[in-house]
Design a protein around this motif. Structure first.
Motif, short mmCIF file in Angstrom:
data_model
loop_
_atom_site.label_atom_id
_atom_site.label_comp_id
_atom_site.label_asym_id
_atom_site.label_seq_id
_atom_site.Cartn_x
_atom_site.Cartn_y
_atom_site.Cartn_z
N THR A 69 0.83 -1.21 0.00
CA THR A 69 0.00 0.00 0.00
C THR A 69 0.86 1.25 0.00
O THR A 69 0.50 2.26 -0.62
CB THR A 69 -0.94 0.01 1.22
N ALA A 80 2.05 1.71 -3.58
CA ALA A 80 0.98 2.25 -4.41
C ALA A 80 0.84 3.76 -4.19
O ALA A 80 0.70 4.54 -5.13
CB ALA A 80 -0.34 1.54 -4.11
N GLN A 106 1.47 6.67 -7.05
CA GLN A 106 0.39 7.56 -7.44
C GLN A 106 0.75 9.03 -7.25
O GLN A 106 0.34 9.89 -8.01
CB GLN A 106 -0.87 7.21 -6.66
N HIS A 156 -4.28 -4.93 -4.10
CA HIS A 156 -4.61 -3.53 -4.40
C HIS A 156 -3.56 -2.92 -5.32
O HIS A 156 -3.90 -2.19 -6.27
CB HIS A 156 -4.70 -2.74 -3.10
N GLN A 204 -3.95 -4.08 -8.92
CA GLN A 204 -5.10 -3.51 -9.61
C GLN A 204 -4.95 -2.01 -9.87
O GLN A 204 -5.32 -1.52 -10.94
CB GLN A 204 -6.37 -3.76 -8.79
N SER A 205 -4.43 -1.29 -8.90
CA SER A 205 -4.40 0.18 -9.01
C SER A 205 -3.14 0.72 -9.69
O SER A 205 -3.17 1.80 -10.27
CB SER A 205 -4.52 0.81 -7.62
N CYS A 206 -2.04 -0.04 -9.62
CA CYS A 206 -0.77 0.46 -10.18
C CYS A 206 -0.07 -0.64 -10.97
O CYS A 206 1.02 -1.11 -10.59
CB CYS A 206 0.16 0.96 -9.08
#
Length: 399
Positions: free
Chosen positions: A306, A309, A313, A344, A347-349
């Motif tokens: 996390t 990520a 971002q 996570h 999926q997000s990065c």
């Protein structure tokens, strides 16, 4: 006037002294360093003493080829672009048996016939080519669990001019931060209110503008509105905004445990992650650095995904590089991949995964052949459950 007690109009005293600093250098996996060949070294991190940078060099096979790897060599070197630095040194190989029988070579506490050692330029060294026979080292208590501990003390010589002391009053430490915090807590003179969820926080526009370029533009910029007295903050938890306000007024990382009422380390780390995002949003440079430093220190297999990520971002490049190295470590990789945070991250990065593969490959480059690197990279790709070529292709199509 007496010749023995002249009435001087002025006096001064120069004190020659050393400004001392120490550094502990630990070498884990000593046996893996053997066979590097003479002249090859392991170095410590750079450390500073009296404004000059220094570094320790340990030669496991000796500094000179003619010694035929009989001795280990140990040196301290000047790492600053400076010249004619005069200093005293002490190099100590620590006895790890607890008996205190350290091997010490020292300039301190002994007469110096030639005075302190002078380092003429960056890279100048002081130390010993024959610090200790390697056979003696490997049979001694200096080596424990394949680990060596080296202490280095540097004393930089300086001349300090003493003049007559005019005052004997010790000024108190600054309490400006506490004074501003009291002003915030009392709401005295507040001219702006922030609605954050169900909570309302009052503050002072001028203080906010002085600390944050974003608030300055919002209240006093060309398109700002100085007459506004209420602002609604969306997409931020009240506790995060409260912690950010506390920092703005005090310039120290707030007591997040006190703000949240929680003693959980995981929730503390999670809040620091959110506080880092808020610091980025309001361009609070020092708060960003404090949060990044905390997250680096508290990094573990449960929170690194996390944190990575978040770093990706918001383009926190130093934090991102630290996270990538942590994840790429063979001791951490599989455990991280089993965490909820990794799902996570995937999926997000998705763009981070090829970077992770490159970090793993770079870590193995020095000890793996070219064909072995390709095998390793393919192996990690399959473990991660991704194909870098497919991922890159998706990125190109999205752009």
């Amino acid at each position: 006037m007496s010749a023995s007690h002249p009435n001087h109009d002025s006096v001064s005293t120069t004190v020659m002294e050393t400004v001392n600093g120490s550094h502990q250098f630990t070498i884990k996996g000593y046996s893996l360093a053997k066979g590097m060949s003479p002249g090859r070294y392991i170095q410590s991190d750079v450390f500073s003493v009296n404004g000059y940078d220094w570094v320790i060099y340990f030669y496991p096979d000796g500094k000179n080829p003619e010694e035929n790897s009989t001795y280990v060599s140990l040196f301290i070197a000047l790492a600053s672009d400076s010249s004619d630095i005069r200093a005293l040194f002490e190099l100590t190989l620590m006895d790890q048996s607890g008996r205190g029988r350290h091997k010490v070579h020292s300039h301190f506490d002994r007469a110096l016939e030639g005075g302190p050692y002078t380092l003429k330029y960056k890279g100048s060294m002081w130390g010993y080519k024959r610090f200790l026979r390697r056979t003696a080292l490997e049979a001694s208590d200096y080596l424990k669990d394949d680990c060596l501990i080296i202490n280095c003390t540097v004393g930089v010589v300086r001349a300090r001019l003493e003049g007559p002391k005019q005052f004997g009053i010790v000024p108190p430490p600054s309490n400006m931060g506490q004074g501003l915090k009291d002003l915030l807590d009392s709401e005295l003179g507040c001219d702006i209110a922030f609605q954050v969820g169900d909570e309302t926080y009052k503050a002072h526009k001028l203080i906010l503008a002085a600390r944050s370029p974003v608030f300055r533009a919002q209240f006093y910029g060309p398109v700002g509105n100085n007459s506004v007295d209420r602002v609604v903050i969306e997409d931020m938890e009240p506790s995060i905004f409260k912690a950010m306000l506390s920092f703005i007024y005090t310039d120290v990382l707030p007591d997040v445990h006190e703000i949240t009422g929680s003693t959980s380390t995981a929730s503390f780390t999670n809040m620091i992650q959110h506080l880092l995002a808020a610091a980025d949003l309001y361009d609070l440079g020092r708060l960003k650095i404090l949060c990044e430093a905390f997250l680096c220190e508290e990094l573990n297999v449960d929170n690194v995904a996390t944190t990575l990520a978040l770093a990706d971002q918001h383009q926190f490049l130093q934090l991102k590089a630290f996270c990538l190295k942590f994840v790429a470590s063979p001791a951490n990789l599989r455990a991280v991949m089993k965490s909820e945070g990794f799902k996570h991250l995937n999926q997000s990065c998705p763009s981070v995964l090829p970077e992770l593969l490159n970090t793993v490959a770079a870590a193995d480059k020095s000890s793996t052949s070219s064909s072995g690197q390709s095998s390793k990279k393919r192996s990690v790709s399959s473990v991660l459950g991704c194909d870098t070529s497919t991922t890159n292709a998706r990125q190109v199509r999205r752009t």
